[in-house]
Design an enzyme around this catalytic site. Sequence first.
Site, PDB file in Angstrom:
ATOM      1  N   PRO A   2       0.794  -1.200   0.000  1.00  0.00           N
ATOM      2  CA  PRO A   2       0.000   0.000   0.000  1.00  0.00           C
ATOM      3  C   PRO A   2       0.839   1.269   0.000  1.00  0.00           C
ATOM      4  O   PRO A   2       1.801   1.388   0.755  1.00  0.00           O
ATOM      5  CB  PRO A   2      -0.771  -0.117   1.293  1.00  0.00           C
ATOM      6  CG  PRO A   2      -0.251  -1.307   2.000  1.00  0.00           C
ATOM      7  CD  PRO A   2       0.739  -1.976   1.158  1.00  0.00           C
ATOM      8  N   GLU A   3       0.474   2.160  -0.852  1.00  0.00           N
ATOM      9  CA  GLU A   3       1.046   3.503  -0.821  1.00  0.00           C
ATOM     10  C   GLU A   3       0.038   4.383  -0.082  1.00  0.00           C
ATOM     11  O   GLU A   3      -0.949   3.885   0.451  1.00  0.00           O
ATOM     12  CB  GLU A   3       1.293   3.999  -2.255  1.00  0.00           C
ATOM     13  CG  GLU A   3       2.231   3.075  -3.036  1.00  0.00           C
ATOM     14  CD  GLU A   3       2.521   3.523  -4.459  1.00  0.00           C
ATOM     15  OE1 GLU A   3       2.621   4.743  -4.692  1.00  0.00           O
ATOM     16  OE2 GLU A   3       2.655   2.655  -5.334  1.00  0.00           O
ATOM     17  N   HIS A 112      -1.534 -16.382   7.742  1.00  0.00           N
ATOM     18  CA  HIS A 112      -0.829 -15.109   7.730  1.00  0.00           C
ATOM     19  C   HIS A 112      -1.526 -14.044   8.576  1.00  0.00           C
ATOM     20  O   HIS A 112      -1.189 -12.874   8.486  1.00  0.00           O
ATOM     21  CB  HIS A 112      -0.644 -14.621   6.296  1.00  0.00           C
ATOM     22  CG  HIS A 112       0.161 -15.578   5.462  1.00  0.00           C
ATOM     23  ND1 HIS A 112       1.469 -15.884   5.755  1.00  0.00           N
ATOM     24  CD2 HIS A 112      -0.170 -16.326   4.394  1.00  0.00           C
ATOM     25  CE1 HIS A 112       1.919 -16.775   4.876  1.00  0.00           C
ATOM     26  NE2 HIS A 112       0.934 -17.059   4.046  1.00  0.00           N
ATOM     27  N   ARG A 131       4.009 -11.339   3.503  1.00  0.00           N
ATOM     28  CA  ARG A 131       5.473 -11.202   3.418  1.00  0.00           C
ATOM     29  C   ARG A 131       6.103 -10.702   4.715  1.00  0.00           C
ATOM     30  O   ARG A 131       7.317 -10.711   4.840  1.00  0.00           O
ATOM     31  CB  ARG A 131       5.829 -10.287   2.242  1.00  0.00           C
ATOM     32  CG  ARG A 131       5.392 -10.906   0.920  1.00  0.00           C
ATOM     33  CD  ARG A 131       5.646 -10.004  -0.258  1.00  0.00           C
ATOM     34  NE  ARG A 131       7.062  -9.853  -0.531  1.00  0.00           N
ATOM     35  CZ  ARG A 131       7.542  -9.077  -1.506  1.00  0.00           C
ATOM     36  NH1 ARG A 131       6.726  -8.389  -2.256  1.00  0.00           N
ATOM     37  NH2 ARG A 131       8.828  -8.999  -1.693  1.00  0.00           N
TER      38      ARG A 131
END
Length: 301
Positions: A2-3, A112, A131
């Site tokens: 995400p930006e 996750h 990640r």
Amino acid sequence: MPELPEVETVRLGLAPILEGAVFARVEQRRADLRFPLPERFGTRLEGRRVEKLERRAKYLVATLDDGQLLAMHLGMSGRFLIGGLVKGANGNAAELHRLGEFIHETGGGDKHDHIIFEMSNLAVIRYNDVRRFGYMALIEAGGLDAHPHFRDLGIEPLDPGMDAAYLASKAGGRIQSLKGFLLDQHVIAGLGNIYVCEALFRASLSPLKPAGILATKTGTPSAAAKRLTPAIRSVIEDAIAAGGSSLRDYRKTDGSLGYFQHSFAVYGREGEPCQRAGCRGTVARLPQNGRSTFYCDRCQK
DNA sequence: ACACGGACCTGAAGGC
DNA sequence: TGCCTTCAGGTCCGTG
């Protein structure tokens, strides 16, 4: 990851659930995110009420009722998903956002799901991050601006001070590419690979040009700097209005998708014709700073 | 001070 | 089928 627009979209989804609610139980399934979770992470949160949820650059920052700040970064693949029950306006518990593909995994959760917040309003918020480049930090009251992760952040792209003169003052003499310059969070905080590509396209500037072209010899803003500032602002505003961009794993907190990806002019469009009116160029891709840059080498000069 | 490359981590996709 | 390489919304850290 995400930006800024994606983080802002997440904030808008999370704020109405978190603000005013108390952390009833915090479950930490694994602590080895990008940085280890703080000692006694859950204990320090449990019983604390969230006063407000804000955003700085790509960070979410919750202010707690004891003044502590909970800073959260989503890394590349982090996301928050809201489930559980919340009390509706009539006082009855109403089921919340148990939508689509997320329903089946709510039982034991997904592998996750690293942190689970159970709130006093019966909302259950899962932090999921494949990640594990994201992380959370607890910062003492008033310590945000001095914190190592925040201290050197540059200006917000939507801050009125982010103007041509600001860019010229930061870029003067720099030989680094415009792409690298705009990705530098010390200059502007919140842009990432997608929105840098899109902003440079809107400004008709080549990502390969040195950042120094934003300033004249005397340090005043160049014509390029005057084109670049509104380009950055507009692309960020447009993306926030669209709920961000959903590519691989980014989703809004209710599991739905942002739709700015449909408005990309160059990102991910290698080989496609340039969309600029009158330009017969083709979108190219090349590696810069270890990331893919997308641009039209015909009209981005 | 500035600029670059590698590192961190997992999974999907494509080539052979 | 599998194995190997490349790639992905980030950014920290060590090296010139």
